[in-house]
Enzyme design. Structure first.
Site, PDB file in Angstrom:
ATOM      1  N   LYS A  54       0.839  -1.201   0.000  1.00 14.52           N
ATOM      2  CA  LYS A  54       0.000   0.000   0.000  1.00 14.52           C
ATOM      3  C   LYS A  54       0.875   1.253   0.000  1.00 14.52           C
ATOM      4  O   LYS A  54       0.594   2.219  -0.700  1.00 14.52           O
ATOM      5  CB  LYS A  54      -0.937  -0.022   1.219  1.00 14.52           C
ATOM      6  CG  LYS A  54      -2.038  -1.075   1.075  1.00 14.52           C
ATOM      7  CD  LYS A  54      -2.882  -1.284   2.322  1.00 14.52           C
ATOM      8  CE  LYS A  54      -3.846  -2.439   2.098  1.00 14.52           C
ATOM      9  NZ  LYS A  54      -4.726  -2.731   3.229  1.00 14.52           N
ATOM     10  N   GLN A  98      -4.776  -1.558   9.299  1.00 17.92           N
ATOM     11  CA  GLN A  98      -4.636  -2.887   8.685  1.00 17.92           C
ATOM     12  C   GLN A  98      -5.227  -3.959   9.607  1.00 17.92           C
ATOM     13  O   GLN A  98      -4.951  -3.989  10.800  1.00 17.92           O
ATOM     14  CB  GLN A  98      -3.139  -3.174   8.401  1.00 17.92           C
ATOM     15  CG  GLN A  98      -2.880  -4.430   7.616  1.00 17.92           C
ATOM     16  CD  GLN A  98      -3.500  -4.429   6.224  1.00 17.92           C
ATOM     17  OE1 GLN A  98      -3.620  -3.392   5.583  1.00 17.92           O
ATOM     18  NE2 GLN A  98      -3.928  -5.585   5.756  1.00 17.92           N
ATOM     19  N   ASP A 121     -11.093   2.922   3.726  1.00 17.92           N
ATOM     20  CA  ASP A 121     -11.367   1.477   3.605  1.00 17.92           C
ATOM     21  C   ASP A 121     -12.875   1.213   3.536  1.00 17.92           C
ATOM     22  O   ASP A 121     -13.294   0.117   3.167  1.00 17.92           O
ATOM     23  CB  ASP A 121     -10.816   0.736   4.834  1.00 17.92           C
ATOM     24  CG  ASP A 121      -9.577  -0.088   4.511  1.00 17.92           C
ATOM     25  OD1 ASP A 121      -9.444  -0.543   3.360  1.00 17.92           O
ATOM     26  OD2 ASP A 121      -8.765  -0.287   5.423  1.00 17.92           O
TER      27      ASP A 121
HETATM   28  N1  GUN Z   1      -6.980  -6.948   5.833  1.00 16.51           N
HETATM   29  C1  GUN Z   1      -7.373  -7.725   4.799  1.00 16.51           C
HETATM   30  N2  GUN Z   1      -7.961  -6.985   3.841  1.00 16.51           N
HETATM   31  C2  GUN Z   1      -7.935  -5.704   4.279  1.00 16.51           C
HETATM   32  C3  GUN Z   1      -8.392  -4.484   3.720  1.00 16.51           C
HETATM   33  O1  GUN Z   1      -8.965  -4.411   2.628  1.00 16.51           O
HETATM   34  N3  GUN Z   1      -8.172  -3.372   4.494  1.00 16.51           N
HETATM   35  C4  GUN Z   1      -7.569  -3.434   5.711  1.00 16.51           C
HETATM   36  N4  GUN Z   1      -7.422  -2.304   6.393  1.00 16.51           N
HETATM   37  N5  GUN Z   1      -7.144  -4.565   6.246  1.00 16.51           N
HETATM   38  C5  GUN Z   1      -7.322  -5.688   5.529  1.00 16.51           C
END
Ligand code: GUN
Length: 295
Positions: A54, A98, A121
């Site tokens: 990311k 996350q 998100d």
């Molecule tokens: N963990 C697995 N997929 C995601 C996601 O799309 N966003 C976040 N923040 N954590 C995750």
């Protein structure tokens, strides 16, 4: 029939190109650089890989990212205080925590601390609720990316039978709501569904997000269906595979996403899209929402 491959890598590359141009334009016109804060708590190795991806993706399109790492022994209050501080910081346009969080954290309390206008998100209850009525501020990234893959591939959605396998909060449930919003007839299957094949065989559009290799075999798929495989599974031999038996399913489907190179590249890309939309909104840029058709 041999399915056409939906090339998520190439579609994501086009969207990122568009992101780069929008960031440039925003910087030039209002002096604002989109800023993303990324939180990670603990040392989950898979999460560390995702966070790195990311942050690299942000750098690739000109978004300023800020990483906040907390140890497993840090308290939830410390994390929430930092989230609140950044929620009030005008240089930060997106906040991402996350997942998964360590088990002793209260997920709702942590996600609820994020300003809903920075919840790129789309996990805050306000944004989840918005999906029900079709006016969320930030669509969650994976299903948003799937919708873009479908639109980019010219797949008609209204009036089609869509079957979603997997009912997670992050993928399956928002996916079903987005497809309903576009007037598909949607069924949602999950771990307790009996005789999965009786549902999947009816799907014109089959979205699989169950995290189970080879769950979907050839005979479970209607001839000519569009199959989107959201699964990412590492086999004992190290191979990365989705939830579908790719060989067999691609003989029946008209279109299919590969794993890797299908949905995966879209998820991180849509995070960039949401962060830039947020920055454009904060700068009062007209038409700040990226219309899917623009991407
Ligand atoms: N963990 C697995 N997929 C995601 C996601 O799309 N966003 C976040 N923040 N954590 C995750």
């Amino acid at each position: 029939m041999t399915a056409k491959i939906i090339d998520g890598k190439s579609i994501a590359a086009n969207v990122r190109h568009n992101c780069r141009s929008r960031v440039e334009l925003l910087k030039r016109s209002s002096g604002i650089t989109p800023g993303l804060a990324v939180f990670m708590v603990g040392e989950d190795p898979a999460s560390a890989v995702y966070v790195r991806k990311k942050i690299q993706a942000c750098a690739d399109v000109g978004i300023q990212s800020h990483k906040f790492l907390f140890s497993h022994s840090d308290t939830q209050d410390v994390v929430i205080d930092k989230i609140r501080e950044l929620s009030a910081d005008p240089r930060i346009h997106g906040i991402l925590v996350q997942l998964p969080l360590p088990k002793h954290f209260d997920l709702k309390a942590v996600l609820g601390a994020i300003d809903q206008e920075k919840d790129i998100d789309g996990f805050h209850l306000y944004n989840v609720g918005g999906l029900v009525v079709g006016s969320t501020v930030f669509p969650p990234c994976t299903p948003y990316g799937v919708m873009l893959l479908l639109d980019n591939s010219g797949v008609e959605i209204a009036g089609r039978n869509a079957v979603v396998v997997g009912a997670s909060n992050i993928v399956g449930k928002p996916m079903a709501l987005m497809l309903m919003q576009r007037e598909a007839t949607v069924s949602v299957c999950h771990a307790k569904t009996r005789d999965l094949a009786q549902f999947t065989i009816l799907a014109d559009i089959l979205i699989v997000a169950a995290g189970c290799p080879n769950l979907i075999t050839g005979p479970m798929v209607k001839s000519g269906a569009v199959v989107i495989d959201v699964g990412i599974n590492r086999l004992p031999n190290g191979q990365l595979v989705g939830d579908c038996d790719f060989e067999a399913v691609s003989k029946r489907a008209s279109m299919i996403t590969p794993v890797p190179g299908g949905v995966g590249p879209m998820t991180v890309t849509m995070l960039l899209v949401n962060t830039i939309s947020s920055a454009m909104r904060s700068a009062n840029v007209a038409n700040a929402d990226f219309a899917l058709a623009d991407l």
